[in-house]
Structure formats: structure tokens, C-alpha cells
Design an enzyme around this catalytic site. Structure first.
Site, short mmCIF file in Angstrom:
data_model
loop_
_atom_site.label_atom_id
_atom_site.label_comp_id
_atom_site.label_asym_id
_atom_site.label_seq_id
_atom_site.Cartn_x
_atom_site.Cartn_y
_atom_site.Cartn_z
CG ASP A 11 9.44 -111.81 29.36
OD1 ASP A 11 9.39 -111.10 28.35
OD2 ASP A 11 8.46 -112.03 30.09
CG ASP A 13 5.77 -106.32 30.32
OD1 ASP A 13 5.72 -105.54 31.27
OD2 ASP A 13 6.00 -105.97 29.14
CB THR A 106 10.97 -106.87 26.52
OG1 THR A 106 9.56 -106.60 26.53
CG2 THR A 106 11.69 -105.67 25.91
CG ASP A 162 5.62 -114.37 31.99
OD1 ASP A 162 4.42 -114.09 31.88
OD2 ASP A 162 6.51 -113.82 31.30
#
Length: 216
Positions: A11, A13, A106, A162
């Protein structure tokens, strides 16, 4: 603990970079422009979701295309204003990997993702963005597409995320998951391995693949 893989899927961000300040600035302005109250806006999860899904949750369908184009423009224009920074360990970790062994996956549009990655000097050979898929995370489609582009069996891929939605997508794709506790507390995420960020990991590339270890 050691994890063996043929490909690593990241990922962006909250995993490789942080753009939280930019996201807050831009989406707050966007919400004001579209007449949303703080209560309406506060009910929606922003992190790890495509902008089109967020806009669809908040606005009439006929307004969504224009609204999505607007938030993309705001976020792209904010990149030079310190809108993105590398997270700890990112550069060293990626520099250790051959270009054909990893991809960025993303929920951002390609234009925005490339602007943020270029700003911090990350140049992935393979990038899967919101434009490339029909269903975003937590659906496994983005990660399955990345595995396909790299020519690797999903079972031999490791997902670094995250956000709970991204981790769910990785699990649904049948991949090993590594959670980085950068935007959520460790107890809020479920993964095969949970670490604070990429600086907690070391990587070794061999003829047989990639070996990931937790640093002592």
C-alpha cells in the site's frame, strides 16, 4: 520470524509514505465546498478507500464524478506544499528489492499516486491504482491484479498495509499480510505479522525469492 515470498505488494499512504496532513487539509476544504456538515463528513472513513467510494457515500450520484475530479485536483496541487513524506525504513527497504519483485497497490488515482511517489523519489515498475480496478479494498481485486502483473502466484505474495480494509483485501487474496502500526494501533489491525513500520524489518533477496525478517 521469517517470511518467504516471491513478490512484495505495498500500500502507499500510511505504508510507504505519510500524507495524513494533506488528506485532512484537502478533504476538509472539499467538504466545505460541497456543503457537508462536520457531522456528515465525520461519519465517513477516509483512509484506505478510493475517493469515488467516499464521494458516493456523501453526495448525490450525479455530483460524484465532478466531486471526485475536484478532490484529486486539490490533493495533487497540495503535494508540493509538504503534502507527503517518506515513512521510516521505506527507502532502505525498497532499495534492497529488484524492481520486478515489488509493486505499489493504492486506493488513490494514478495521477495522485504518481505525484506523491515522485515527490519522495519512489519509482515503482508496477503500480496498481484506483483507475485500474472495478472494486477497491477490502475487495481482493487490487492485490490479485498486482500479483498477475508481476506473474506471481498470490499465495507467494506478501501484502504490507496499515489499514484494516487493505489487510482484509490481502487476506481475501490468499496472501501473507504484514501490518504497519503507523495509522492504527497494533491491537486494531489483524495480520500475520504486526510491526511499527518498515524500519523494523530487514530483507534478503536470494535466488529463491525474498526473505523478510524482524530486526533484533
Amino acid at each position: 520470524m521469517k517470511i518467504h515470498a516471491q513478490a512484495l505488494l505495498f500500500d502507499n499512504d500510511g505504508t510507504l509514505v505519510s500524507s495524513l496532513d494533506s488528506v485532512h487539509r484537502c478533504w476538509t476544504r472539499w467538504a466545505t465546498e460541497y456543503g457537508l456538515t462536520a457531522e456528515e463528513f465525520g461519519r465517513v472513513e477516509l483512509h484506505g478507500r478510493p475517493a469515488v467510494e467516499i464521494a458516493a457515500d456523501l453526495l448525490p450520484a450525479d455530483v460524484v464524478p465532478e466531486a471526485v475530479a475536484r478532490i484529486e485536483l486539490l490533493e495533487v496541487e497540495d503535494v508540493p506544499n509538504g503534502g507527503v513524506r517518506l515513512l521510516p525504513g521505506t527507502k532502505d527497504f525498497l532499495d534492497a528489492l529488484p524492481a520486478d519483485r515489488w509493486a505499489v497497490v493504492t486506493s488513490a488515482t494514478r495521477r495522485l499516486a504518481e505525484a506523491r511517489l515522485d515527490a519522495v523519489g519512489i519509482l515503482p515498475k508496477t503500480l496498481i491504482a484506483a483507475d485500474d480496478i472495478t472494486r477497491g479494498k477490502p475487495d481482493p481485486e487490487p492485490y490479485l491484479l498486482a500479483a498477475h502483473r508481476l506473474g506471481v502466484d498470490p499465495a507467494h505474495c506478501v501484502v504490507f498495509e496499515d489499514a484494516p480494509a487493505g489487510l482484509e483485501a490481502g487476506r481475501a487474496a490468499g496472501m501473507t499480510t504484514v501490518a504497519l502500526a503507523t495509522t492504527h494501533q497494533a491491537h486494531e489491525v489483524t495480520a500475520d505479522l504486526v510491526v511499527k513500520d518498515l524500519s523494523a524489518l530487514s530483507v534478503l533477496v536470494t535466488d529463491g525469492g525474498v526473505e523478510i525478517s524482524v530486526r533484533d
